[in-house]
Write a protein that holds these residues in place. Structure first.
Motif, mmCIF file in Angstrom:
data_model
loop_
_atom_site.group_PDB
_atom_site.id
_atom_site.type_symbol
_atom_site.label_atom_id
_atom_site.label_comp_id
_atom_site.label_asym_id
_atom_site.label_seq_id
_atom_site.Cartn_x
_atom_site.Cartn_y
_atom_site.Cartn_z
ATOM 1 N N LEU A 48 -28.906 5.073 -16.911
ATOM 2 C CA LEU A 48 -27.509 4.922 -17.328
ATOM 3 C C LEU A 48 -26.634 4.462 -16.160
ATOM 4 O O LEU A 48 -25.724 3.640 -16.340
ATOM 5 N N VAL A 49 -26.905 4.982 -14.981
ATOM 6 C CA VAL A 49 -26.148 4.558 -13.793
ATOM 7 C C VAL A 49 -26.394 3.088 -13.498
ATOM 8 O O VAL A 49 -25.459 2.329 -13.192
ATOM 9 N N LEU A 50 -27.658 2.657 -13.611
ATOM 10 C CA LEU A 50 -27.991 1.259 -13.332
ATOM 11 C C LEU A 50 -27.419 0.328 -14.391
ATOM 12 O O LEU A 50 -26.786 -0.686 -14.069
ATOM 13 N N VAL A 51 -27.640 0.663 -15.662
ATOM 14 C CA VAL A 51 -27.176 -0.207 -16.751
ATOM 15 C C VAL A 51 -25.650 -0.247 -16.795
ATOM 16 O O VAL A 51 -25.043 -1.308 -16.999
ATOM 17 N N GLY A 52 -25.024 0.896 -16.592
ATOM 18 C CA GLY A 52 -23.570 0.956 -16.634
ATOM 19 C C GLY A 52 -22.906 0.553 -15.334
ATOM 20 O O GLY A 52 -21.677 0.539 -15.249
ATOM 21 N N ARG A 53 -23.722 0.239 -14.318
ATOM 22 C CA ARG A 53 -23.206 -0.145 -12.997
ATOM 23 C C ARG A 53 -22.202 0.881 -12.467
ATOM 24 O O ARG A 53 -21.123 0.548 -11.973
ATOM 25 N N VAL A 54 -22.594 2.137 -12.628
ATOM 26 C CA VAL A 54 -21.766 3.236 -12.128
ATOM 27 C C VAL A 54 -21.985 3.369 -10.624
ATOM 28 O O VAL A 54 -23.113 3.316 -10.144
ATOM 29 N N LEU A 177 -21.551 10.972 -13.750
ATOM 30 C CA LEU A 177 -22.931 10.531 -13.949
ATOM 31 C C LEU A 177 -23.658 10.383 -12.612
ATOM 32 O O LEU A 177 -24.855 10.682 -12.505
ATOM 33 N N ALA A 178 -22.939 9.946 -11.591
ATOM 34 C CA ALA A 178 -23.542 9.852 -10.260
ATOM 35 C C ALA A 178 -23.873 11.244 -9.730
ATOM 36 O O ALA A 178 -24.933 11.458 -9.126
ATOM 37 N N THR A 179 -22.978 12.203 -9.962
ATOM 38 C CA THR A 179 -23.247 13.582 -9.547
ATOM 39 C C THR A 179 -24.459 14.137 -10.278
ATOM 40 O O THR A 179 -25.275 14.868 -9.696
ATOM 41 N N THR A 180 -24.594 13.780 -11.552
ATOM 42 C CA THR A 180 -25.754 14.212 -12.321
ATOM 43 C C THR A 180 -27.041 13.686 -11.715
ATOM 44 O O THR A 180 -28.015 14.428 -11.523
ATOM 45 N N VAL A 181 -27.066 12.386 -11.395
ATOM 46 C CA VAL A 181 -28.261 11.779 -10.811
ATOM 47 C C VAL A 181 -28.573 12.391 -9.454
ATOM 48 O O VAL A 181 -29.721 12.739 -9.147
#
Length: 299
Positions: A48-54, A177-181
């Motif tokens: 999700l981080v990669l696809v959403g470019r977060v 989402l970054a904190t989640t990863v």
């Protein structure tokens, strides 16, 4: 995203997570179950981080948040998965309802916050009384190891609350989402080590319900629930978000009874009622503006 749908989603996910944790350990072992869940969650959140470019910050504050969150996640989930095998699934949600009370005490002790107002102190005492009622005959709540399970779950709540206080102190502003990863990436090696030290065996055959529960927890419990929670707290006042912690324990108890045949005795209901009453009193200061607004709209 619809705010009511997100709110309802959190309630459903948090209410079903305890039962899913119990099902995920059937025929798979608690260490493998939690490792598989976290691996799925890390993979999904990373995609999700990669696809959403977060953005994925790596500055010092973000790294401290990932480390603190990851260590706290490992401690809380390892203890939860171990203890949840021996008690009713609904009781897991009830005990985690104590986390705001524990967090307030820890914040007062270690952050110097003036968190123990008369209302919060009263709420904490009521919660402790409810916990005492549950512990009096804990061996009647799930089996011969129920007391050990209760102690493990209580320790998990303490670790989880301590992690929340630590993250608040760090005050990192990275995307949720970054904190989640980051948190899952830190915790994952610890879960792998736990699995290797416990038995290190991949189950020859995973029952369908067990596999479905692991996938559900990995996708919904570890990723979607976290994202929805941050979305809701961004758009709703704390008083309405706090209502979730009063709803989910009751739903979790009812789901455990309906879907898993778990007995809910009078003592468990009494202890749960005291804990929820204590939580309501503890958070009453946040609800006063909401109650005044409702009273004004009704006149």
């Amino acid at each position: 995203m619809s705010l009511p749908a997100a709110y309802l989603g959190i309630i459903l996910i948090w209410s079903t997570t305890p039962l899913a944790i119990q099902w995920s350990t059937e025929g798979a072992g608690f260490a493998f179950a939690v490792l598989a869940r976290m691996a799925i969650g890390t993979l999904v959140a990373g995609l999700l981080v990669l696809v959403g470019r977060v953005g994925f910050p790596l500055h010092a504050r973000a790294r401290r948040a990932y480390l603190s969150g990851g260590v706290g996640l490992f401690g809380a989930m390892a203890l939860t998965y171990w203890g949840a095998r021996y008690v009713n699934s609904g009781l897991v949600a009830v005990l985690f309802g104590l986390s705001p009370l524990f967090a307030a005490i820890l914040a007062a002790l270690f952050l110097g916050e003036q968190a123990l107002t008369p209302a919060r102190l009263t709420g904490t005492l009521l919660g402790a009384a409810g916990l005492g009622v549950i512990f009096v005959h804990g061996d009647s709540l799930g089996g011969e190891h129920a007391l050990a399970g209760l102690v493990a779950l209580l320790a998990a709540v303490l670790v989880y609350s301590g992690s929340l206080v630590s993250l608040k102190h760090i005050c990192d502003d990275s995307p949720p989402l970054a904190t989640t990863v980051g948190t899952l990436s830190v915790a994952l090696p610890f879960f792998a080590l736990l699995w290797l030290l416990s038995d290190g065996q991949i189950p020859a055959a995973i029952p369908p319900r067990t596999g479905a529960a692991i996938v559900y927890l990995g996708v919904f419990g570890s990723v979607l629930g976290f994202a929805l929670y941050y979305y809701v707290i961004k758009h709703l006042e704390a008083s309405r978000v706090a209502l979730i912690t009063l709803i989910t324990p009751v739903l979790a108890l009812l789901l455990g009874n309906l879907l898993n045949g778990e007995e809910i005795g009078l003592r468990l209901w009494a202890g749960t009622g005291l804990i929820l009453l204590g939580l309501a009193v503890h958070q009453s200061e946040m609800w006063r503006p909401l109650l005044r607004r409702l009273a004004g709209s009704g006149s």
